[in-house]
Design a protein around this motif. Structure first.
Motif, PDB file in Angstrom:
ATOM      1  N   GLU A  51       1.716  12.033   1.893  1.00 52.35           N
ATOM      2  CA  GLU A  51       2.516  12.494   3.013  1.00 52.35           C
ATOM      3  C   GLU A  51       2.236  13.966   3.316  1.00 52.35           C
ATOM      4  O   GLU A  51       2.247  14.395   4.475  1.00 52.35           O
ATOM      5  N   GLN A  52       1.972  14.754   2.265  1.00 49.31           N
ATOM      6  CA  GLN A  52       1.664  16.169   2.452  1.00 49.31           C
ATOM      7  C   GLN A  52       0.406  16.345   3.305  1.00 49.31           C
ATOM      8  O   GLN A  52       0.374  17.172   4.221  1.00 49.31           O
ATOM      9  N   LYS A  53      -0.613  15.541   3.019  1.00 50.84           N
ATOM     10  CA  LYS A  53      -1.847  15.639   3.802  1.00 50.84           C
ATOM     11  C   LYS A  53      -1.645  15.144   5.229  1.00 50.84           C
ATOM     12  O   LYS A  53      -2.284  15.647   6.159  1.00 50.84           O
ATOM     13  N   VAL A  54      -0.761  14.171   5.399  1.00 52.05           N
ATOM     14  CA  VAL A  54      -0.432  13.705   6.745  1.00 52.05           C
ATOM     15  C   VAL A  54       0.157  14.864   7.548  1.00 52.05           C
ATOM     16  O   VAL A  54      -0.184  15.078   8.720  1.00 52.05           O
ATOM     17  N   LYS A  56       0.832  -1.204   0.000  1.00 57.31           N
ATOM     18  CA  LYS A  56       0.000   0.000   0.000  1.00 57.31           C
ATOM     19  C   LYS A  56       0.868   1.255   0.000  1.00 57.31           C
ATOM     20  O   LYS A  56       0.555   2.250  -0.678  1.00 57.31           O
ATOM     21  N   ILE A  57       1.970   1.234   0.747  1.00 62.07           N
ATOM     22  CA  ILE A  57       2.892   2.372   0.775  1.00 62.07           C
ATOM     23  C   ILE A  57       3.452   2.634  -0.624  1.00 62.07           C
ATOM     24  O   ILE A  57       3.554   3.781  -1.070  1.00 62.07           O
ATOM     25  N   VAL A  58       3.783   1.560  -1.333  1.00 63.18           N
ATOM     26  CA  VAL A  58       4.325   1.695  -2.690  1.00 63.18           C
ATOM     27  C   VAL A  58       3.295   2.344  -3.626  1.00 63.18           C
ATOM     28  O   VAL A  58       3.640   3.144  -4.500  1.00 63.18           O
ATOM     29  N   GLU A  59       2.025   2.002  -3.435  1.00 60.95           N
ATOM     30  CA  GLU A  59       0.967   2.628  -4.246  1.00 60.95           C
ATOM     31  C   GLU A  59       0.906   4.134  -4.015  1.00 60.95           C
ATOM     32  O   GLU A  59       0.713   4.914  -4.952  1.00 60.95           O
ATOM     33  N   LEU A  60       1.076   4.544  -2.765  1.00 61.55           N
ATOM     34  CA  LEU A  60       0.906   5.951  -2.399  1.00 61.55           C
ATOM     35  C   LEU A  60       2.196   6.761  -2.497  1.00 61.55           C
ATOM     36  O   LEU A  60       2.159   7.980  -2.687  1.00 61.55           O
ATOM     37  N   ILE A  61       3.340   6.073  -2.343  1.00 52.21           N
ATOM     38  CA  ILE A  61       4.642   6.738  -2.495  1.00 52.21           C
ATOM     39  C   ILE A  61       5.440   5.941  -3.521  1.00 52.21           C
ATOM     40  O   ILE A  61       6.249   5.058  -3.167  1.00 52.21           O
ATOM     41  N   PRO A  62       5.209   6.190  -4.821  1.00 47.93           N
ATOM     42  CA  PRO A  62       5.897   5.445  -5.881  1.00 47.93           C
ATOM     43  C   PRO A  62       7.417   5.556  -5.735  1.00 47.93           C
ATOM     44  O   PRO A  62       7.947   6.580  -5.295  1.00 47.93           O
ATOM     45  N   THR A  63       8.096   4.491  -6.096  1.00 45.96           N
ATOM     46  CA  THR A  63       9.535   4.439  -5.858  1.00 45.96           C
ATOM     47  C   THR A  63      10.234   3.596  -6.909  1.00 45.96           C
ATOM     48  O   THR A  63       9.585   2.853  -7.660  1.00 45.96           O
ATOM     49  N   GLU A  64      11.551   3.677  -6.957  1.00 43.82           N
ATOM     50  CA  GLU A  64      12.332   2.890  -7.913  1.00 43.82           C
ATOM     51  C   GLU A  64      12.585   1.474  -7.413  1.00 43.82           C
ATOM     52  O   GLU A  64      12.714   0.539  -8.189  1.00 43.82           O
ATOM     53  N   LYS A  65      12.687   1.331  -6.100  1.00 42.62           N
ATOM     54  CA  LYS A  65      13.061   0.038  -5.535  1.00 42.62           C
ATOM     55  C   LYS A  65      12.190  -0.273  -4.317  1.00 42.62           C
ATOM     56  O   LYS A  65      11.907   0.617  -3.513  1.00 42.62           O
ATOM     57  N   PHE A  68       9.281  -1.215  10.849  1.00 37.89           N
ATOM     58  CA  PHE A  68       9.078   0.192  10.504  1.00 37.89           C
ATOM     59  C   PHE A  68       9.474   0.369   9.047  1.00 37.89           C
ATOM     60  O   PHE A  68      10.116  -0.512   8.455  1.00 37.89           O
ATOM     61  N   PHE A  69       9.076   1.477   8.460  1.00 34.42           N
ATOM     62  CA  PHE A  69       9.306   1.690   7.039  1.00 34.42           C
ATOM     63  C   PHE A  69      10.065   2.985   6.793  1.00 34.42           C
ATOM     64  O   PHE A  69       9.965   3.942   7.561  1.00 34.42           O
ATOM     65  N   THR A  70      10.838   2.998   5.712  1.00 36.82           N
ATOM     66  CA  THR A  70      11.353   4.237   5.136  1.00 36.82           C
ATOM     67  C   THR A  70      10.778   4.309   3.736  1.00 36.82           C
ATOM     68  O   THR A  70      10.629   3.279   3.058  1.00 36.82           O
ATOM     69  N   ALA A  71      10.424   5.509   3.304  1.00 35.82           N
ATOM     70  CA  ALA A  71       9.742   5.638   2.015  1.00 35.82           C
ATOM     71  C   ALA A  71      10.197   6.900   1.293  1.00 35.82           C
ATOM     72  O   ALA A  71      10.346   7.961   1.902  1.00 35.82           O
ATOM     73  N   GLY A  72      10.421   6.758  -0.011  1.00 32.45           N
ATOM     74  CA  GLY A  72      10.824   7.894  -0.828  1.00 32.45           C
ATOM     75  C   GLY A  72      10.913   7.494  -2.279  1.00 32.45           C
ATOM     76  O   GLY A  72      10.674   6.332  -2.641  1.00 32.45           O
ATOM     77  N   SER A  73      11.255   8.422  -3.126  1.00 35.36           N
ATOM     78  CA  SER A  73      11.269   8.161  -4.562  1.00 35.36           C
ATOM     79  C   SER A  73      12.324   7.140  -4.975  1.00 35.36           C
ATOM     80  O   SER A  73      12.189   6.468  -5.994  1.00 35.36           O
ATOM     81  N   ASP A  74      13.396   7.027  -4.162  1.00 31.01           N
ATOM     82  CA  ASP A  74      14.460   6.080  -4.514  1.00 31.01           C
ATOM     83  C   ASP A  74      14.201   4.678  -3.970  1.00 31.01           C
ATOM     84  O   ASP A  74      14.566   3.683  -4.600  1.00 31.01           O
ATOM     85  N   GLU A  75      13.529   4.587  -2.786  1.00 29.22           N
ATOM     86  CA  GLU A  75      13.343   3.267  -2.180  1.00 29.22           C
ATOM     87  C   GLU A  75      12.238   3.286  -1.131  1.00 29.22           C
ATOM     88  O   GLU A  75      12.185   4.177  -0.292  1.00 29.22           O
TER      89      GLU A  75
END
Length: 368
Positions: free
Chosen positions: A338-341, A53-62, A287-294
């Protein structure tokens, strides 16, 4: 406590088949006892719909899921604690794992040999538990004799013995009856006194009922027997069809796997349930880390504070920890971005005393 799961049971109950399906790694499986000699070790991805679900909302390369280690240990037989069937070698392997997945044969199949020539879950479980208990009894007895001897000539040891020997006495009384060490009520201090013994029967256990295709959604009489035993021990039960899981493991896409499970009336595979059960029994959380790279899931021990969680990523993060930006994935799922969060005030800056929650999404600030 080791952060892995050992798959144990009698020979020919389906351990290696289940291990191969779990890890997509070939573990030797054959219709004769002791086809597995050395333990097979494999890493598995921890199934977590939250990461998807995180990947759907925060698209990433990896995308990198959390992983967990399983160990396939050769089948034990009656007399293993005395060395029968390479028992001493196998029991040593079991001592090194954190939780036991005890596979119990709960299916009829005349083409697959049962080591005792009959299907009897109660007898099978009793056989394994007694061998584990007798192995622990040998360990406890040797330690007791050694400590008692040292206590007679060493004052410091005598003081240690005041705590340790009564604990060993309690354990000996239970183990001599073939019962499990985890049935003895021990305080934290008492557990600490015997921690280095790595007693097998102190480890938490998950009973894995290996059933045929007709009983993956409805318990047969064998599974019901196992559930009664597990309830008495306060242990968990997972029902798996090794044959079905092996078929799922060979499928190429997640869509194919999902359609196959739906056709069987299952929401997810039994192996997913086993992985998550073992993961949580050991106090492991994510726990998770999320961003455009991973987008990545990280494993931590329940109770970790923010700097310790940062250290899971890199020791420098823990040494130079300053602050952590934190919000829970539930907030992301509710608000969508994340902005709305942030706008809802759910993103917080936390310091060194923050106790990390399962499902937190974190960004660490550090200086080294």
């Amino acid at each position: 406590m080791s952060l892995n799961c050992g798959i144990v049971g009698l020979p020919n109950v389906g351990k290696s088949t289940i291990f191969s399906a779990l890890t997509s790694a070939p573990a030797e499986a054959a219709n004769y006892p002791f086809c597995t000699i050395d333990p097979n070790v494999g890493m598995v991805n921890v199934p977590d719909a939250r990461l998807d679900k995180i990947v759907e909302l925060i698209p990433t390369e990896k995308v990198i899921p959390a992983t967990f280690e399983f160990v396939d240990i050769a089948g034990l037989v009656a007399g293993a604690s005395k060395g029968e069937g390479l028992g001493n070698r196998f029991l040593a392997s079991i001592r090194e794992v954190g939780v036991l997945a005890h596979v119990v044969r709960c299916f009829e199949n005349g083409d697959i040999i049962h080591v005792n020539n009959k299907i009897d879950p109660l007898d099978d479980i009793t056989t394994i538990n007694m061998e584990l208990a007798f192995s622990d009894l040998d360990t406890v007895t040797k330690r007791y004799d050694k400590m008692a001897k040292m206590g007679r000539i060493n004052k410091d040891q005598k003081k240690i013995n005041e705590v340790a020997l009564p604990v060993l006495d309690k354990l000996k009384a239970v183990l001599e009856e073939g019962k499990l060490a985890r049935t003895v009520e021990l305080t934290e201090e008492e557990l600490e006194a015997i921690n280095d013994l790595h007693l097998i029967t102190l480890k938490p256990v998950i009973y894995v009922c290996n059933v045929d295709e007709d009983h993956v959604t409805e318990d047969n009489d064998y599974v019901k027997q196992v559930r009664e035993i597990a309830a008495a021990e306060n242990a968990e039960v997972v029902v798996i069809c090794g044959k079905i899981e092996a078929e799922i493991a060979e499928m190429d896409t997640e869509e194919d796997k999902k359609e196959f499970l739906e056709a069987l009336g299952l929401e997810e595979s039994g192996l997913n349930l086993l992985i998550r059960s073992a993961y949580h029994i050991l106090g492991m959380r994510t726990f998770f880390t999320a961003g455009s790279d991973e987008d990545r899931a990280w494993t931590f021990k329940a109770g970790f504070k923010a700097p310790q969680a940062a250290g899971v990523i890199h020791t420098d993060f823990e040494k130079g920890f300053i602050k952590a930006e934190v919000y829970n994935c539930k907030d992301l799922f509710e608000f969508g971005t994340e902005q709305k969060v942030k706008e809802k005030g759910k993103l917080r800056m936390e310091g060194k005393e923050y106790v990390v929650n399962d499902g937190d999404i974190m960004h660490f600030r550090f200086n080294v």
